[in-house]
Design a protein around this motif. Structure first.
Motif, PDB file in Angstrom:
ATOM      1  N   UNK A 277      36.436  37.345  30.206  1.00  0.00           N
ATOM      2  CA  UNK A 277      35.923  36.660  29.018  1.00  0.00           C
ATOM      3  C   UNK A 277      36.635  37.121  27.758  1.00  0.00           C
ATOM      4  N   UNK A 278      36.928  38.417  27.667  1.00  0.00           N
ATOM      5  CA  UNK A 278      37.614  38.941  26.498  1.00  0.00           C
ATOM      6  C   UNK A 278      38.997  38.319  26.349  1.00  0.00           C
ATOM      7  N   UNK A 279      39.739  38.218  27.453  1.00  0.00           N
ATOM      8  CA  UNK A 279      41.085  37.656  27.390  1.00  0.00           C
ATOM      9  C   UNK A 279      41.067  36.152  27.151  1.00  0.00           C
ATOM     10  N   UNK A 280      40.097  35.469  27.722  1.00  0.00           N
ATOM     11  CA  UNK A 280      39.974  34.030  27.458  1.00  0.00           C
ATOM     12  C   UNK A 280      39.717  33.796  25.970  1.00  0.00           C
ATOM     13  N   UNK A 281      38.887  34.643  25.361  1.00  0.00           N
ATOM     14  CA  UNK A 281      38.619  34.519  23.926  1.00  0.00           C
ATOM     15  C   UNK A 281      39.870  34.750  23.098  1.00  0.00           C
ATOM     16  N   UNK A 282      40.855  35.432  23.661  1.00  0.00           N
ATOM     17  CA  UNK A 282      42.104  35.693  22.948  1.00  0.00           C
ATOM     18  C   UNK A 282      43.200  34.704  23.308  1.00  0.00           C
ATOM     19  N   UNK A 283      42.831  33.644  24.017  1.00  0.00           N
ATOM     20  CA  UNK A 283      43.789  32.576  24.279  1.00  0.00           C
ATOM     21  C   UNK A 283      44.487  32.634  25.621  1.00  0.00           C
ATOM     22  N   UNK A 284      44.077  33.529  26.514  1.00  0.00           N
ATOM     23  CA  UNK A 284      44.692  33.600  27.837  1.00  0.00           C
ATOM     24  C   UNK A 284      44.084  32.542  28.759  1.00  0.00           C
ATOM     25  N   UNK A 285      44.846  32.155  29.759  1.00  0.00           N
ATOM     26  CA  UNK A 285      44.400  31.141  30.711  1.00  0.00           C
ATOM     27  C   UNK A 285      43.476  31.754  31.759  1.00  0.00           C
ATOM     28  N   UNK A 286      42.301  31.152  31.931  1.00  0.00           N
ATOM     29  CA  UNK A 286      41.387  31.663  32.957  1.00  0.00           C
ATOM     30  C   UNK A 286      41.939  31.456  34.364  1.00  0.00           C
ATOM     31  N   UNK A 287      42.710  30.373  34.549  1.00  0.00           N
ATOM     32  CA  UNK A 287      43.328  30.126  35.849  1.00  0.00           C
ATOM     33  C   UNK A 287      44.359  31.197  36.190  1.00  0.00           C
ATOM     34  N   UNK A 288      45.165  31.543  35.208  1.00  0.00           N
ATOM     35  CA  UNK A 288      46.182  32.570  35.435  1.00  0.00           C
ATOM     36  C   UNK A 288      45.525  33.928  35.664  1.00  0.00           C
ATOM     37  N   UNK A 289      44.464  34.212  34.942  1.00  0.00           N
ATOM     38  CA  UNK A 289      43.744  35.465  35.137  1.00  0.00           C
ATOM     39  C   UNK A 289      43.212  35.557  36.564  1.00  0.00           C
ATOM     40  N   UNK A 290      42.570  34.487  37.033  1.00  0.00           N
ATOM     41  CA  UNK A 290      42.009  34.491  38.395  1.00  0.00           C
ATOM     42  C   UNK A 290      43.103  34.641  39.446  1.00  0.00           C
ATOM     43  N   UNK A 291      44.240  34.018  39.202  1.00  0.00           N
ATOM     44  CA  UNK A 291      45.349  34.116  40.156  1.00  0.00           C
ATOM     45  C   UNK A 291      45.863  35.555  40.248  1.00  0.00           C
ATOM     46  N   UNK A 292      46.037  36.186  39.108  1.00  0.00           N
ATOM     47  CA  UNK A 292      46.518  37.562  39.093  1.00  0.00           C
ATOM     48  C   UNK A 292      45.504  38.491  39.748  1.00  0.00           C
ATOM     49  N   UNK A 293      44.224  38.297  39.460  1.00  0.00           N
ATOM     50  CA  UNK A 293      43.181  39.129  40.071  1.00  0.00           C
ATOM     51  C   UNK A 293      43.209  38.999  41.588  1.00  0.00           C
ATOM     52  N   UNK A 294      43.276  37.764  42.079  1.00  0.00           N
ATOM     53  CA  UNK A 294      43.286  37.539  43.532  1.00  0.00           C
ATOM     54  C   UNK A 294      44.496  38.195  44.186  1.00  0.00           C
ATOM     55  N   UNK A 295      45.659  38.062  43.553  1.00  0.00           N
ATOM     56  CA  UNK A 295      46.869  38.656  44.128  1.00  0.00           C
ATOM     57  C   UNK A 295      46.778  40.181  44.163  1.00  0.00           C
ATOM     58  N   UNK A 296      46.265  40.787  43.077  1.00  0.00           N
ATOM     59  CA  UNK A 296      46.198  42.238  43.021  1.00  0.00           C
ATOM     60  C   UNK A 296      45.116  42.787  43.956  1.00  0.00           C
ATOM     61  N   UNK A 297      44.015  42.071  44.083  1.00  0.00           N
ATOM     62  CA  UNK A 297      42.979  42.506  45.029  1.00  0.00           C
ATOM     63  C   UNK A 297      43.478  42.416  46.469  1.00  0.00           C
ATOM     64  N   UNK A 298      44.235  41.374  46.746  1.00  0.00           N
ATOM     65  CA  UNK A 298      44.802  41.212  48.108  1.00  0.00           C
ATOM     66  C   UNK A 298      45.773  42.347  48.405  1.00  0.00           C
ATOM     67  N   UNK A 299      46.588  42.709  47.423  1.00  0.00           N
ATOM     68  CA  UNK A 299      47.519  43.822  47.627  1.00  0.00           C
ATOM     69  C   UNK A 299      46.765  45.140  47.820  1.00  0.00           C
ATOM     70  N   UNK A 300      45.672  45.317  47.089  1.00  0.00           N
ATOM     71  CA  UNK A 300      44.905  46.560  47.190  1.00  0.00           C
ATOM     72  C   UNK A 300      44.209  46.686  48.553  1.00  0.00           C
ATOM     73  N   UNK A 301      43.586  45.627  48.992  1.00  0.00           N
ATOM     74  CA  UNK A 301      42.846  45.682  50.256  1.00  0.00           C
ATOM     75  C   UNK A 301      43.749  45.720  51.468  1.00  0.00           C
ATOM     76  N   UNK A 302      45.007  45.281  51.310  1.00  0.00           N
ATOM     77  CA  UNK A 302      45.915  45.279  52.458  1.00  0.00           C
ATOM     78  C   UNK A 302      46.585  46.627  52.668  1.00  0.00           C
ATOM     79  N   UNK A 303      46.402  47.571  51.745  1.00  0.00           N
ATOM     80  CA  UNK A 303      47.059  48.883  51.880  1.00  0.00           C
ATOM     81  C   UNK A 303      46.348  49.726  52.945  1.00  0.00           C
TER      82      UNK A 303
END
Length: 303
Positions: A277-303
């Motif tokens: 929410x903080x980043x969306x309020x600063x003009x960031x894309x919520x879609x891009x945020x969700x994509x980055x979160x999903x990719x980083x969580x996938x990398x974390x859980x696959x270790x």
């Protein structure tokens, strides 16, 4: 080969940056000096980052009292002459590394030229001046050398009631058996160093260390991200005209920090929603945020 050089600037210049890249080869050697005197039931952890403090806590169990100790104005109160003698002792009498190929007197004069003699604000002051160099190499070397010496003296085995001792520069996290032992430890540190220490212990099972909130109410260390009340969440604006990869790196930095600090999925979800929410309020894309979160969580859980 160990190398040493010092470049003092004229006293009239505002910043007096002096590089001493190798005493004896890396400033963090001084962090390990305290380990020579540790008792068998005490774990001393010299930290290089917040991430290391979290790794330590997740492998330890909380005891009666958890507390944080902070050194007041450490960089501006280090005794220069006393610390110079400590550094000279470390350099010439290190238990592993060979001594520098430089005389003790020459090294002493070089250190003095970069501290006492180079200070324009208070030439006779016998502590490190706050004129801008404390964040650079030599300031860190002086701090690590002096505090490590204090630790070897104050944390003697016969005086110990500690289970865990972690330090990052001037912030200390400890597990200790009772408040009397905590007060005694604080007094020993102050008497040995001549500095002032502020102490906080766990309030209702919670305490902050660096930028981590530590909760011990469950019988284990549960960590979460901590934000000071003055933290307004300032970062690069998402709609500014700048390289897009830099904006993505802002998102990744926040997400990486949350993944590292939050020890449960519930806490991680709460923090990610807040940051989103903080980043969306600063003009960031919520879609891009969700994509980055999903990719980083996938990398974390696959270790």
């Amino acid at each position: 080969m160990n190398m040493c050089y010092v470049v003092p600037r004229p006293p009239h210049q505002e910043r007096i940056l002096h590089d001493l890249p190798s005493i004896p080869s890396h400033p963090l050697h001084f962090l390990h000096v305290s380990q020579e005197a540790k008792p068998t039931d005490l774990t001393i952890h010299p930290l290089r980052s917040t991430a290391e403090s979290i790794d330590v806590l997740r492998h330890e169990e909380p005891h009666d009292i958890t507390a944080s100790i902070d050194v007041e104005s450490l960089f501006t109160n280090i005794p220069v002459e006393r610390t110079t003698d400590i550094i000279l002792g470390y350099v010439n009498q290190h238990h592993v590394l060979p001594p520098l190929k430089m005389s003790r007197n020459i090294l002493r004069e070089m250190l003095r030229a970069c501290t006492v003699e180079a200070s324009s604000r208070c030439p006779q002051r016998q502590t490190i001046s706050a004129s801008g160099w404390d964040s650079h190499g030599l300031g860190v070397v002086f701090v690590q050398a002096f505090i490590s010496y204090v630790e070897t003296t104050a944390l003697r085995p016969e005086n110990m009631r500690l289970q865990v001792y972690c330090r990052y520069i001037d912030d200390i996290f400890i597990c200790i058996d009772n408040l009397n032992s905590l007060e005694n430890l604080s007094n020993r540190l102050q008497e040995t160093s001549g500095l002032r220490f502020t102490v906080e212990w766990n309030n209702y099972g919670k305490i902050t260390f660096l930028d981590v909130m530590v909760n011990t109410t469950t019988g284990s260390f549960v960590t979460d991200a901590y934000r000071k009340p003055t933290n307004q969440g300032k970062c690069m604006n998402g709609i500014c005209e700048y390289i897009h990869d830099y904006k993505r790196s802002v998102i990744r930095a926040y997400v990486r920090r949350m993944i590292k600090m939050c020890s449960t999925w519930q806490l991680l979800h709460q923090e990610l929603q807040r940051v989103r929410q903080m980043l969306i309020n600063k003009g960031y894309s919520n879609t891009e945020f969700d994509t980055i979160v999903n990719n980083m969580l996938e990398q974390t859980t696959s270790k």
